[in-house]
Design a protein around this motif. Structure first.
Motif, PDB file in Angstrom:
ATOM      1  N   LYS A 189      46.337  35.880  43.328  1.00  0.00           N
ATOM      2  CA  LYS A 189      45.070  35.532  42.676  1.00  0.00           C
ATOM      3  C   LYS A 189      45.125  35.916  41.197  1.00  0.00           C
ATOM      4  CE  LYS A 189      43.438  34.212  46.646  1.00  0.00           C
ATOM      5  NZ  LYS A 189      43.273  32.796  46.990  1.00  0.00           N
ATOM      6  N   ASP A 190      43.986  35.750  40.512  1.00  0.00           N
ATOM      7  CA  ASP A 190      43.952  35.991  39.065  1.00  0.00           C
ATOM      8  C   ASP A 190      42.952  37.061  38.632  1.00  0.00           C
ATOM      9  OD1 ASP A 190      45.857  33.916  38.297  1.00  0.00           O
ATOM     10  OD2 ASP A 190      44.311  32.501  38.958  1.00  0.00           O
ATOM     11  N   SER A 191      42.295  37.727  39.588  1.00  0.00           N
ATOM     12  CA  SER A 191      41.279  38.707  39.219  1.00  0.00           C
ATOM     13  C   SER A 191      41.868  39.978  38.623  1.00  0.00           C
ATOM     14  CB  SER A 191      40.429  39.062  40.441  1.00  0.00           C
ATOM     15  OG  SER A 191      39.734  37.952  40.916  1.00  0.00           O
ATOM     16  N   PHE A 192      43.035  40.398  39.112  1.00  0.00           N
ATOM     17  CA  PHE A 192      43.682  41.596  38.600  1.00  0.00           C
ATOM     18  C   PHE A 192      44.403  41.274  37.293  1.00  0.00           C
ATOM     19  CE2 PHE A 192      44.301  44.174  42.806  1.00  0.00           C
ATOM     20  CZ  PHE A 192      42.926  44.122  43.019  1.00  0.00           C
ATOM     21  N   PRO A 193      44.713  42.278  36.485  1.00  0.00           N
ATOM     22  CA  PRO A 193      45.474  42.042  35.248  1.00  0.00           C
ATOM     23  C   PRO A 193      46.774  41.285  35.514  1.00  0.00           C
ATOM     24  CG  PRO A 193      44.605  44.270  35.260  1.00  0.00           C
ATOM     25  CD  PRO A 193      44.298  43.691  36.617  1.00  0.00           C
ATOM     26  N   ALA A 194      47.295  40.641  34.480  1.00  0.00           N
ATOM     27  CA  ALA A 194      48.432  39.726  34.613  1.00  0.00           C
ATOM     28  C   ALA A 194      49.663  40.382  35.224  1.00  0.00           C
ATOM     29  CB  ALA A 194      48.773  39.142  33.249  1.00  0.00           C
ATOM     30  N   LYS A 195      49.866  41.688  35.024  1.00  0.00           N
ATOM     31  CA  LYS A 195      51.067  42.353  35.548  1.00  0.00           C
ATOM     32  C   LYS A 195      51.147  42.281  37.073  1.00  0.00           C
ATOM     33  CE  LYS A 195      51.382  46.746  36.325  1.00  0.00           C
ATOM     34  NZ  LYS A 195      51.555  48.208  36.188  1.00  0.00           N
ATOM     35  N   GLY A 248      39.990  37.621  45.011  1.00  0.00           N
ATOM     36  CA  GLY A 248      40.990  38.390  44.283  1.00  0.00           C
ATOM     37  C   GLY A 248      40.915  39.883  44.484  1.00  0.00           C
ATOM     38  N   SER A 249      39.905  40.375  45.209  1.00  0.00           N
ATOM     39  CA  SER A 249      39.852  41.797  45.533  1.00  0.00           C
ATOM     40  C   SER A 249      40.901  42.113  46.597  1.00  0.00           C
ATOM     41  CB  SER A 249      38.460  42.184  46.046  1.00  0.00           C
ATOM     42  OG  SER A 249      37.479  41.915  45.072  1.00  0.00           O
ATOM     43  N   LEU A 250      41.195  43.404  46.754  1.00  0.00           N
ATOM     44  CA  LEU A 250      42.208  43.840  47.724  1.00  0.00           C
ATOM     45  C   LEU A 250      41.541  44.696  48.791  1.00  0.00           C
ATOM     46  CD1 LEU A 250      45.382  43.834  48.187  1.00  0.00           C
ATOM     47  CD2 LEU A 250      45.340  46.130  47.175  1.00  0.00           C
ATOM     48  N   LEU A 251      41.741  44.331  50.053  1.00  0.00           N
ATOM     49  CA  LEU A 251      41.281  45.153  51.158  1.00  0.00           C
ATOM     50  C   LEU A 251      42.419  46.031  51.652  1.00  0.00           C
ATOM     51  CD1 LEU A 251      39.170  42.653  53.326  1.00  0.00           C
ATOM     52  CD2 LEU A 251      38.370  44.250  51.563  1.00  0.00           C
TER      53      LEU A 251
END
Length: 424
Positions: free
Chosen positions: A333-339, A405-408
């Motif tokens: 996904k794209d919610s987290f920073p590009a790294k 884009g969140s992580l469970l």
């Protein structure tokens, strides 16, 4: 009195003798300093100690209650919240195509052996519905929605249920479409599931029934493998073998390789053998139980099946010995920073076979162009209450990327699912 030529000869002999002695000393030093086996992985060389370099220890952690208001710790720029609690060993999570979230509660004596469904009907990112979707199962783990069926991998078999119109409860009887080997060493009971992109094949992870084949390899038939079948349970073949306990599986979003997280063997010392994540090659053999990290022999196998061990594939990335790395998910996904884009999150359930506990966290492995580009780095920590006392608040297992884009993160011992969100 010695002549000049005799003196020169003696001096030359002394010099040669000294050089030979120094060379032998250097050779001895190099041998003495050789602390183990140097292995080249996809992210650089690692040095593995020799077997029994340290005594094998049993040091099981003690789970204590999370303090009120305390959560795991994510890097700066992220927020950790409680997605849901009140479970009884929430071992694994699966997100269906319609965004329903399914959680299995299994793996302990008190587990309910059931699947719970969460549904966000109005799509406001808050799940209004929490219901028991399916119960009376036998250590369920992997789940899959494929066409008009809901698949459940119990420890002893793969079942499928008619699944139409996204029901909140399965009332129909399931059909056992594939028998799976159950029981064995150290609760290698998990059977995970994943389908290929077009839904024509299902892949099933099946861990070994022993630590290092000590019960006889006749007891390991169809184990320590990833199996491939047709959606109706027919056409079984071994996709890859020699994987002691493969659990998490996911597809590389860049090149469509299958990847898995593997628990390696115990009782060889604190730092042997490291768990790993790796791409899975069709018909590949990864060493268990004859060798590890390629063709490094397991001394307990006494040279058995050297020809097969010689063909063993070196896994791509070491994630630490005895960390019980179970969960694996590519971040697509794209919610987290590009790294984080297209890298892997790994849930580490934590050690029991180490003098000092290890794992008990979620790590991240960066990728560039579909290949691992760096060593694992801590992402979600704070599960360890006291390293000296081996006390922990929880034990991460599944890592699951949500549609937003969140992580469970399933904390099965803390009976909680945590949600990690990037700050805006």
């Amino acid at each position: 009195m010695k002549t000049t030529s005799q003196i020169l000869s003696i001096s030359l002999l002394m010099l040669v003798t000294a050089c030979i002695g120094q060379a032998k000393q250097e050779e001895k030093k190099a041998t003495t300093n050789q602390s183990g086996n140097i292995v080249k992985t996809a992210v650089g060389e690692i040095t593995l100690p020799l077997p029994y370099a340290t005594e094998s220890k049993t040091n099981s952690s003690k789970v204590i209650k999370w303090p009120e208001g305390k959560t795991p710790i994510a890097p700066q720029g992220f927020t950790v919240t409680k997605f849901a609690d009140g479970f009884d060993n929430p071992r694994w999570t699966y997100i269906a195509p319609n965004n329903d979230i399914f959680v299995v509660e299994s793996g302990t004596r008190t587990s309910k052996n059931q699947i719970t469904i969460f549904r966000d009907s109005d799509k406001d990112r808050k799940f209004e519905t929490r219901e028991v979707f399916l119960k009376n199962l036998n250590k369920p783990f992997g789940m899959l929605v494929l066409k008009d069926f809901f698949y459940v991998a119990n420890t002893d078999g793969l079942y499928r249920y008619p699944y139409k119109n996204n029901p909140l409860k399965l009332e129909s009887q399931g059909e056992k479409i594939l028998e799976l080997p159950a029981g064995g060493y150290n609760n290698h009971w998990t059977r995970n599931l994943i389908a290929n992109a077009d839904g024509t094949k299902i892949y099933i992870s099946v861990g070994s029934g022993s630590n290092n084949g000590e019960n006889g390899m006749d007891k390991e038939i169809r184990r320590a493998n990833i199996l491939e079948i047709n959606p109706d349970g027919t056409g079984e073949k071994i996709y890859a073998a020699g994987l002691r306990n493969p659990v998490g599986m996911d597809w590389n979003p860049v090149n469509n390789e299958l990847w898995t997280a593997v628990n390696e063997r115990d009782d060889l010392g604190d730092d042997l053998v490291p768990d790993y994540i790796t791409s899975v090659k069709l018909n590949g053999f990864y060493g268990w139980p004859y060798s590890y990290y390629g063709n490094i022999p397991d001394p307990r196998m006494k040279g058995a099946d050297k020809d097969l061990a010689a063909k063993a594939i070196v896994p791509d990335v070491s994630v630490g010995a005895h960390t019980a790395s179970l969960g694996l998910a590519f971040y697509n996904k794209d919610s987290f920073p590009a790294k984080y884009k297209n890298g892997i999150f790994v849930g580490q359930h934590g050690s029991w076979n180490r003098a000092k506990i290890a794992g008990y966290k979620v790590v991240f492995v960066p990728f560039v162009n579909g290949k691992p580009s760096g060593k694992p780095e801590d992402f979600l920590t704070g599960f360890v209450a006291s390293e000296d006392k081996a006390e922990v608040y929880g034990r991460p297992v599944a890592v699951t990327v949500m549609k937003d884009g969140s992580l469970l993160v399933n904390d099965d011992s803390g009976n909680t699912i945590w949600k990690v969100t990037a700050n805006k």
